[in-house]
Motif scaffolding. Structure first.
Motif, PDB file in Angstrom:
ATOM      1  N   GLU A  39     -85.269 116.283   8.655  1.00  0.00           N
ATOM      2  CA  GLU A  39     -85.645 115.525   9.846  1.00  0.00           C
ATOM      3  C   GLU A  39     -84.623 114.430  10.158  1.00  0.00           C
ATOM      4  OE1 GLU A  39     -89.592 114.161   8.970  1.00  0.00           O
ATOM      5  OE2 GLU A  39     -90.468 116.161   9.243  1.00  0.00           O
ATOM      6  N   ASP A  40     -84.137 113.759   9.124  1.00  0.00           N
ATOM      7  CA  ASP A  40     -83.178 112.673   9.320  1.00  0.00           C
ATOM      8  C   ASP A  40     -81.887 113.142   9.985  1.00  0.00           C
ATOM      9  OD1 ASP A  40     -84.885 110.843   8.218  1.00  0.00           O
ATOM     10  OD2 ASP A  40     -83.661 110.422   6.446  1.00  0.00           O
ATOM     11  N   ILE A  41     -81.393 114.294   9.570  1.00  0.00           N
ATOM     12  CA  ILE A  41     -80.094 114.729  10.097  1.00  0.00           C
ATOM     13  C   ILE A  41     -80.221 115.844  11.136  1.00  0.00           C
ATOM     14  CG2 ILE A  41     -78.858 113.966   8.056  1.00  0.00           C
ATOM     15  CD1 ILE A  41     -78.604 116.827   7.168  1.00  0.00           C
ATOM     16  N   GLY A  42     -81.445 116.223  11.465  1.00  0.00           N
ATOM     17  CA  GLY A  42     -81.667 117.186  12.537  1.00  0.00           C
ATOM     18  C   GLY A  42     -81.256 118.605  12.198  1.00  0.00           C
ATOM     19  N   MET A  43     -81.542 119.011  10.969  1.00  0.00           N
ATOM     20  CA  MET A  43     -81.235 120.382  10.547  1.00  0.00           C
ATOM     21  C   MET A  43     -82.503 121.046  10.037  1.00  0.00           C
ATOM     22  SD  MET A  43     -77.599 120.245   8.671  1.00  0.00           S
ATOM     23  CE  MET A  43     -76.132 120.045   9.632  1.00  0.00           C
ATOM     24  N   HIS A  44     -82.435 122.355   9.904  1.00  0.00           N
ATOM     25  CA  HIS A  44     -83.588 123.111   9.431  1.00  0.00           C
ATOM     26  C   HIS A  44     -83.753 122.926   7.928  1.00  0.00           C
ATOM     27  CE1 HIS A  44     -86.273 126.531   8.698  1.00  0.00           C
ATOM     28  NE2 HIS A  44     -86.624 126.368   9.970  1.00  0.00           N
ATOM     29  N   LEU A  45     -84.993 122.934   7.478  1.00  0.00           N
ATOM     30  CA  LEU A  45     -85.325 122.773   6.067  1.00  0.00           C
ATOM     31  C   LEU A  45     -84.582 123.788   5.196  1.00  0.00           C
ATOM     32  CD1 LEU A  45     -87.234 121.537   3.876  1.00  0.00           C
ATOM     33  CD2 LEU A  45     -88.856 123.295   4.509  1.00  0.00           C
ATOM     34  N   SER A  46     -84.510 125.032   5.636  1.00  0.00           N
ATOM     35  CA  SER A  46     -83.840 126.067   4.826  1.00  0.00           C
ATOM     36  C   SER A  46     -82.348 125.772   4.674  1.00  0.00           C
ATOM     37  CB  SER A  46     -84.053 127.453   5.434  1.00  0.00           C
ATOM     38  OG  SER A  46     -83.456 127.536   6.701  1.00  0.00           O
ATOM     39  N   THR A  47     -81.738 125.156   5.668  1.00  0.00           N
ATOM     40  CA  THR A  47     -80.326 124.780   5.574  1.00  0.00           C
ATOM     41  C   THR A  47     -80.136 123.727   4.495  1.00  0.00           C
ATOM     42  OG1 THR A  47     -80.027 125.225   7.928  1.00  0.00           O
ATOM     43  CG2 THR A  47     -78.342 123.866   6.862  1.00  0.00           C
ATOM     44  N   ILE A  48     -81.011 122.738   4.491  1.00  0.00           N
ATOM     45  CA  ILE A  48     -80.935 121.675   3.476  1.00  0.00           C
ATOM     46  C   ILE A  48     -81.120 122.276   2.090  1.00  0.00           C
ATOM     47  CG2 ILE A  48     -81.874 119.460   2.691  1.00  0.00           C
ATOM     48  CD1 ILE A  48     -80.516 119.483   5.525  1.00  0.00           C
ATOM     49  N   TYR A  84     -71.571 117.005   3.613  1.00  0.00           N
ATOM     50  CA  TYR A  84     -71.320 115.567   3.678  1.00  0.00           C
ATOM     51  C   TYR A  84     -72.519 114.831   4.290  1.00  0.00           C
ATOM     52  CZ  TYR A  84     -69.085 111.115   4.639  1.00  0.00           C
ATOM     53  OH  TYR A  84     -68.791 109.774   4.681  1.00  0.00           O
ATOM     54  N   ARG A  85     -73.047 115.340   5.395  1.00  0.00           N
ATOM     55  CA  ARG A  85     -74.179 114.689   6.060  1.00  0.00           C
ATOM     56  C   ARG A  85     -75.412 114.666   5.158  1.00  0.00           C
ATOM     57  NH1 ARG A  85     -75.100 117.490  11.527  1.00  0.00           N
ATOM     58  NH2 ARG A  85     -76.790 115.982  11.648  1.00  0.00           N
ATOM     59  N   VAL A  86     -75.660 115.758   4.447  1.00  0.00           N
ATOM     60  CA  VAL A  86     -76.814 115.828   3.544  1.00  0.00           C
ATOM     61  C   VAL A  86     -76.652 114.816   2.414  1.00  0.00           C
ATOM     62  CG1 VAL A  86     -78.023 117.275   1.865  1.00  0.00           C
ATOM     63  CG2 VAL A  86     -77.427 118.210   4.106  1.00  0.00           C
ATOM     64  N   VAL A  87     -75.490 114.789   1.783  1.00  0.00           N
ATOM     65  CA  VAL A  87     -75.248 113.863   0.672  1.00  0.00           C
ATOM     66  C   VAL A  87     -75.305 112.419   1.157  1.00  0.00           C
ATOM     67  CG1 VAL A  87     -73.559 113.110  -1.052  1.00  0.00           C
ATOM     68  CG2 VAL A  87     -73.982 115.545  -0.694  1.00  0.00           C
ATOM     69  N   GLU A  88     -74.761 112.160   2.331  1.00  0.00           N
ATOM     70  CA  GLU A  88     -74.811 110.810   2.894  1.00  0.00           C
ATOM     71  C   GLU A  88     -76.258 110.351   3.085  1.00  0.00           C
ATOM     72  OE1 GLU A  88     -72.244 108.624   6.283  1.00  0.00           O
ATOM     73  OE2 GLU A  88     -73.373 110.376   6.976  1.00  0.00           O
ATOM     74  N   CYS A  89     -77.108 111.231   3.577  1.00  0.00           N
ATOM     75  CA  CYS A  89     -78.523 110.907   3.762  1.00  0.00           C
ATOM     76  C   CYS A  89     -79.206 110.653   2.411  1.00  0.00           C
ATOM     77  CB  CYS A  89     -79.219 112.042   4.512  1.00  0.00           C
ATOM     78  SG  CYS A  89     -80.953 111.713   4.858  1.00  0.00           S
TER      79      CYS A  89
END
Length: 136
Positions: free
Chosen positions: A40-49, A9-14
């Motif tokens: 960077e926007d949601i404070g997660m690791h690139l591999s997670t995104i 949800y956070r990724v899609v929202e961004c």
């Protein structure tokens, strides 16, 4: 499962916030965006995104779109605005479709036309984009 749902949800929202114009107006309005921007926007690791957007789709006003398609590289035009390479490729494709088949335009002529529009590309880059789009 709830944590995974919240992450998606956070990724899609961004993505929606960054690509609002594309969603409202169409592919000509897609903005350059990379996975690291969302990370960077949601404070997660690139591999997670990367894992979150892999093989996931969203139903949008522009149709069903794979989340990976929202990501594209960009370049600065003469006005200092970022332009998605996807938009540049669409412009090249349209120029080739509209050309007179008896007198096809060259990659150099395409580069010069784009330069007049504020997009500086070399002839070799035009050829590379054409090859990527499988346009002879």
């Amino acid at each position: 499962i709830e944590h995974r749902r919240q992450t998606i949800y956070r990724v899609v929202e961004c993505i929606v916030q960054r690509q609002r114009e594309f969603l409202d107006k169409g592919v000509e309005h897609i903005k350059p965006m990379m996975l690291k921007d969302v990370a960077e926007d949601i404070g997660m690791h690139l591999s997670t995104i990367s894992r979150v957007v892999n093989r996931k789709y969203a139903h949008t006003p522009q149709g069903v779109i794979e989340l990976r398609r929202f990501f594209s590289e960009g370049m600065l035009n003469e006005d200092g605005e970022e332009v998605s390479t996807r938009i540049i490729k669409l412009r090249i494709k349209k120029m080739i479709e509209d050309e007179d088949s008896r007198k096809p335009i060259t990659d150099d002529e395409i580069a010069k036309t784009l330069s007049k529009e504020g997009i500086k590309l070399s002839r070799r880059t035009v050829a590379k984009y054409r090859d990527q789009m499988q346009i002879p």
